[in-house]
Scaffold this motif. Sequence first.
Motif, PDB file in Angstrom:
ATOM      1  N   LEU A 242     -30.222  35.708  53.168  1.00  0.00           N
ATOM      2  CA  LEU A 242     -29.468  34.756  53.975  1.00  0.00           C
ATOM      3  C   LEU A 242     -29.595  35.042  55.467  1.00  0.00           C
ATOM      4  CD1 LEU A 242     -26.164  34.372  51.918  1.00  0.00           C
ATOM      5  CD2 LEU A 242     -27.920  32.637  52.260  1.00  0.00           C
ATOM      6  N   MET A 243     -29.745  36.299  55.832  1.00  0.00           N
ATOM      7  CA  MET A 243     -29.746  36.668  57.245  1.00  0.00           C
ATOM      8  C   MET A 243     -31.146  36.780  57.839  1.00  0.00           C
ATOM      9  SD  MET A 243     -26.696  39.461  57.640  1.00  0.00           S
ATOM     10  CE  MET A 243     -26.994  39.469  59.403  1.00  0.00           C
ATOM     11  N   LEU A 244     -32.104  37.255  57.042  1.00  0.00           N
ATOM     12  CA  LEU A 244     -33.449  37.459  57.563  1.00  0.00           C
ATOM     13  C   LEU A 244     -34.326  36.262  57.237  1.00  0.00           C
ATOM     14  CD1 LEU A 244     -34.104  41.183  56.562  1.00  0.00           C
ATOM     15  CD2 LEU A 244     -33.344  40.290  58.774  1.00  0.00           C
ATOM     16  N   ALA A 354     -40.076  48.461  57.353  1.00  0.00           N
ATOM     17  CA  ALA A 354     -39.403  48.680  56.072  1.00  0.00           C
ATOM     18  C   ALA A 354     -40.225  49.583  55.154  1.00  0.00           C
ATOM     19  CB  ALA A 354     -39.132  47.336  55.397  1.00  0.00           C
ATOM     20  N   ILE A 355     -41.525  49.339  55.068  1.00  0.00           N
ATOM     21  CA  ILE A 355     -42.380  50.157  54.212  1.00  0.00           C
ATOM     22  C   ILE A 355     -42.473  51.581  54.744  1.00  0.00           C
ATOM     23  CG2 ILE A 355     -44.736  50.427  53.329  1.00  0.00           C
ATOM     24  CD1 ILE A 355     -44.980  47.395  53.319  1.00  0.00           C
ATOM     25  N   GLY A 356     -42.552  51.745  56.072  1.00  0.00           N
ATOM     26  CA  GLY A 356     -42.584  53.075  56.657  1.00  0.00           C
ATOM     27  C   GLY A 356     -41.315  53.866  56.384  1.00  0.00           C
ATOM     28  N   LEU A 357     -40.153  53.219  56.503  1.00  0.00           N
ATOM     29  CA  LEU A 357     -38.895  53.895  56.218  1.00  0.00           C
ATOM     30  C   LEU A 357     -38.757  54.227  54.738  1.00  0.00           C
ATOM     31  CD1 LEU A 357     -36.440  51.879  58.510  1.00  0.00           C
ATOM     32  CD2 LEU A 357     -37.278  54.210  58.838  1.00  0.00           C
ATOM     33  N   LEU A 358     -39.264  53.351  53.872  1.00  0.00           N
ATOM     34  CA  LEU A 358     -39.246  53.630  52.434  1.00  0.00           C
ATOM     35  C   LEU A 358     -40.041  54.895  52.127  1.00  0.00           C
ATOM     36  CD1 LEU A 358     -38.622  52.777  49.483  1.00  0.00           C
ATOM     37  CD2 LEU A 358     -40.713  51.417  49.554  1.00  0.00           C
ATOM     38  N   HIS A 385     -28.066  64.295  47.710  1.00  0.00           N
ATOM     39  CA  HIS A 385     -29.198  63.832  46.897  1.00  0.00           C
ATOM     40  C   HIS A 385     -28.857  62.528  46.173  1.00  0.00           C
ATOM     41  CE1 HIS A 385     -32.768  63.931  44.457  1.00  0.00           C
ATOM     42  NE2 HIS A 385     -32.090  64.091  43.342  1.00  0.00           N
ATOM     43  N   GLN A 386     -27.656  62.433  45.652  1.00  0.00           N
ATOM     44  CA  GLN A 386     -27.232  61.198  44.986  1.00  0.00           C
ATOM     45  C   GLN A 386     -27.159  60.042  45.979  1.00  0.00           C
ATOM     46  OE1 GLN A 386     -23.557  62.088  42.947  1.00  0.00           O
ATOM     47  NE2 GLN A 386     -24.576  63.259  41.349  1.00  0.00           N
ATOM     48  N   SER A 387     -26.673  60.311  47.178  1.00  0.00           N
ATOM     49  CA  SER A 387     -26.635  59.266  48.202  1.00  0.00           C
ATOM     50  C   SER A 387     -28.041  58.857  48.610  1.00  0.00           C
ATOM     51  CB  SER A 387     -25.859  59.766  49.421  1.00  0.00           C
ATOM     52  OG  SER A 387     -24.563  60.204  49.074  1.00  0.00           O
ATOM     53  N   GLY A 388     -28.962  59.815  48.622  1.00  0.00           N
ATOM     54  CA  GLY A 388     -30.348  59.505  48.970  1.00  0.00           C
ATOM     55  C   GLY A 388     -30.998  58.545  47.999  1.00  0.00           C
ATOM     56  N   SER A 389     -30.600  58.596  46.738  1.00  0.00           N
ATOM     57  CA  SER A 389     -31.167  57.655  45.768  1.00  0.00           C
ATOM     58  C   SER A 389     -30.768  56.226  46.095  1.00  0.00           C
ATOM     59  CB  SER A 389     -30.704  58.027  44.354  1.00  0.00           C
ATOM     60  OG  SER A 389     -29.299  57.864  44.223  1.00  0.00           O
ATOM     61  N   VAL A 390     -29.537  56.045  46.579  1.00  0.00           N
ATOM     62  CA  VAL A 390     -29.096  54.703  46.967  1.00  0.00           C
ATOM     63  C   VAL A 390     -29.815  54.262  48.235  1.00  0.00           C
ATOM     64  CG1 VAL A 390     -27.097  53.277  47.498  1.00  0.00           C
ATOM     65  CG2 VAL A 390     -26.855  55.177  45.919  1.00  0.00           C
ATOM     66  N   ALA A 391     -30.021  55.198  49.168  1.00  0.00           N
ATOM     67  CA  ALA A 391     -30.753  54.853  50.396  1.00  0.00           C
ATOM     68  C   ALA A 391     -32.192  54.452  50.075  1.00  0.00           C
ATOM     69  CB  ALA A 391     -30.739  56.048  51.352  1.00  0.00           C
ATOM     70  N   LEU A 392     -32.816  55.163  49.145  1.00  0.00           N
ATOM     71  CA  LEU A 392     -34.186  54.828  48.746  1.00  0.00           C
ATOM     72  C   LEU A 392     -34.235  53.444  48.105  1.00  0.00           C
ATOM     73  CD1 LEU A 392     -37.008  56.138  48.701  1.00  0.00           C
ATOM     74  CD2 LEU A 392     -36.513  56.895  46.378  1.00  0.00           C
ATOM     75  N   LEU A 393     -33.247  53.160  47.276  1.00  0.00           N
ATOM     76  CA  LEU A 393     -33.173  51.838  46.652  1.00  0.00           C
ATOM     77  C   LEU A 393     -32.937  50.752  47.703  1.00  0.00           C
ATOM     78  CD1 LEU A 393     -33.270  50.566  43.819  1.00  0.00           C
ATOM     79  CD2 LEU A 393     -30.802  50.836  43.690  1.00  0.00           C
ATOM     80  N   THR A 394     -32.183  51.068  48.731  1.00  0.00           N
ATOM     81  CA  THR A 394     -31.925  50.114  49.813  1.00  0.00           C
ATOM     82  C   THR A 394     -33.210  49.716  50.520  1.00  0.00           C
ATOM     83  OG1 THR A 394     -29.724  51.059  50.171  1.00  0.00           O
ATOM     84  CG2 THR A 394     -30.660  49.744  51.961  1.00  0.00           C
ATOM     85  N   PHE A 395     -34.031  50.697  50.865  1.00  0.00           N
ATOM     86  CA  PHE A 395     -35.294  50.399  51.548  1.00  0.00           C
ATOM     87  C   PHE A 395     -36.246  49.633  50.637  1.00  0.00           C
ATOM     88  CE2 PHE A 395     -34.136  54.249  54.180  1.00  0.00           C
ATOM     89  CZ  PHE A 395     -33.855  53.516  55.311  1.00  0.00           C
ATOM     90  N   ILE A 397     -35.347  47.421  48.356  1.00  0.00           N
ATOM     91  CA  ILE A 397     -34.880  46.036  48.375  1.00  0.00           C
ATOM     92  C   ILE A 397     -35.259  45.360  49.683  1.00  0.00           C
ATOM     93  CG2 ILE A 397     -32.832  44.557  48.308  1.00  0.00           C
ATOM     94  CD1 ILE A 397     -33.496  45.731  45.622  1.00  0.00           C
ATOM     95  N   TRP A 398     -35.165  46.085  50.783  1.00  0.00           N
ATOM     96  CA  TRP A 398     -35.540  45.527  52.091  1.00  0.00           C
ATOM     97  C   TRP A 398     -37.025  45.158  52.112  1.00  0.00           C
ATOM     98  CZ3 TRP A 398     -35.822  48.584  57.336  1.00  0.00           C
ATOM     99  CH2 TRP A 398     -36.059  47.671  58.379  1.00  0.00           C
ATOM    100  N   VAL A 399     -37.858  46.014  51.564  1.00  0.00           N
ATOM    101  CA  VAL A 399     -39.297  45.703  51.507  1.00  0.00           C
ATOM    102  C   VAL A 399     -39.536  44.426  50.707  1.00  0.00           C
ATOM    103  CG1 VAL A 399     -41.522  46.483  50.601  1.00  0.00           C
ATOM    104  CG2 VAL A 399     -40.046  48.082  51.839  1.00  0.00           C
TER     105      VAL A 399
END
Length: 407
Positions: A242-244, A354-358, A385-395, A397-399
Motif C-alpha cells: 500500500l505504501m511503496l 533490500a537485497i543487500g540488507l537481506l 538470535h530469535q529477534s534476528g530471525s524476525v528481522a531476516l524474515l522482514t527483509f 518480505i521487503w525484497v
Amino acid sequence: MLLSKLRTTIFCGCRYAGKGFQQNSHQRPQLRQWLVRRNQSTITVEAGPPSTPAAVSVPNAATNRIVGRWLLGCSGLVVGAVVLGGVTRLTESGLSMVDWHLVREMKPPQSEAEWEAEFSKYKQFPEFKILNHEMTLPEFKFIFYMEWGHRMWGRLVGLAYILPAAYFWKKGYFTRSMKGKVLGLCGFVFFQGLLGWYMVKSGLEEKADSHDVPRVSQYRLCAHLGSALVLYCASLWTGLTLMLPANKMADSKCLMQLRRFAKGTGGLVFLTALSGAFVAGLDAGLVYNSFPKMADKWIPDDILAFSPALKNVFENPTTVQFDHRILGIGSLTAITGLYLFSRRMMLPRRAKIAIGLLAAMAYTQVALGISTLLLYVPTPLAATHQSGSVALLTFAIWVLAELRKMP
C-alpha cells in the motif's frame, strides 16, 4: 483654447470607440460559432455557478498510505509479541499463570494475600512439583510478571488491529478486497490468542509416569509461533504494497527467475524460523554445543535414536538441532546466491538496498546462532538470535514487495 482641444479629444475618442464596437459586433457571431464548435458558450461561462473542486474518491492514495502505516505499526507490535514470547520461554515463565480470563487477569495481584493465593495455585501444577519446588514468592513474582506482560501485549495487539479497522471501515478507507484481508487479519488475532492458551494448557497437564521437566508441547509451540509469523508477514506485505509504489521493470526472463528465486528463499527463511520453535520447545540448543561438528562428528550417532524414524524430526533434540543447522546454512547459501544473481541485473535502487540488507542480516543471524550455541544459550544472546530471525524474515518480505509485478 484649452476647452476647444478637450472637445476635439473627446469627439475623436468616441468616434474610434464606436468603430471598435461596430467591428466587435461584426466579429461576435464568428466568435460565437467557434465557441459552439468547441462545445462551449460565453453565456454559460458567464452565467453559470462558480466551479467547485471534484469530489475526492475514497479510498485513494492518501488513505492507502494511512492504512499502510497502520498495518506496518501492527506488524511492529506483532514483532514485540514474538520477542517477548521468546524471552518468556527462555526464562521458563510461560506456565506461571495457570488461569485464563480475557478481562479478569488484566489486573495482577495487588496485596500480599492475593500473591499468596496465586502462588498456591501454581504449586498445584507439575512445573512447581518437579522443577521449582524450592521457588520463593519473589522468584514467582518475576516469572508471573513476565507471562503477564506477554499476555497484556497480546491484548494490545488485538486492540491495535480491531479498533482502527472499525474506524477505517466506517470511513470507507477499504476497498472490497481490502475488507476481506482486514477481516482475515483480525480473525487471525483472535485465533492466535486461543492458540496461545491451548499451548500453555499442554504444559499444565499431569503426565502419568513422567518425571521429565514440564514444558509445553513443541507442536503447539510451533503452531503458536507459526501463526504469529503468518500474521506478521501478512500485515507487513499488505502495508508495504500500500505504501511503496511498484517498481516499473520490464518482465524479462532474468527478472522472472529472480522473483522465483526470491520466493523460494523467503519460504526457506520462514521454515528455518519455524524450526527454531522445535529447538526452543525441546531445549535442543543444549545437547551439542560445538560447531561445525556435533561431538566431533558431522552426523551424530543418536540422530535416529527414536522409532519410527519420522519421530526423530520432531521429538529427538539431536535431530531437531541438526535440522535447524542444515536449514540455517541452506538459508544463508540461498540468500548469498540471490544477492550474487541480483548483481548481474539492472534493478531499482530500493530493490538493491533490500537485497543487500537481506544478505547482511543473514550473515549476522548465522553468527548469532553459532555464538548462542557455543556459549550454552545465554538468555540475552538467545533472545537476540530469535529477534534476528524476525528481522531476516522482514527483509525477505521487503525484497518480495520490491520485486512484485506491476498491477
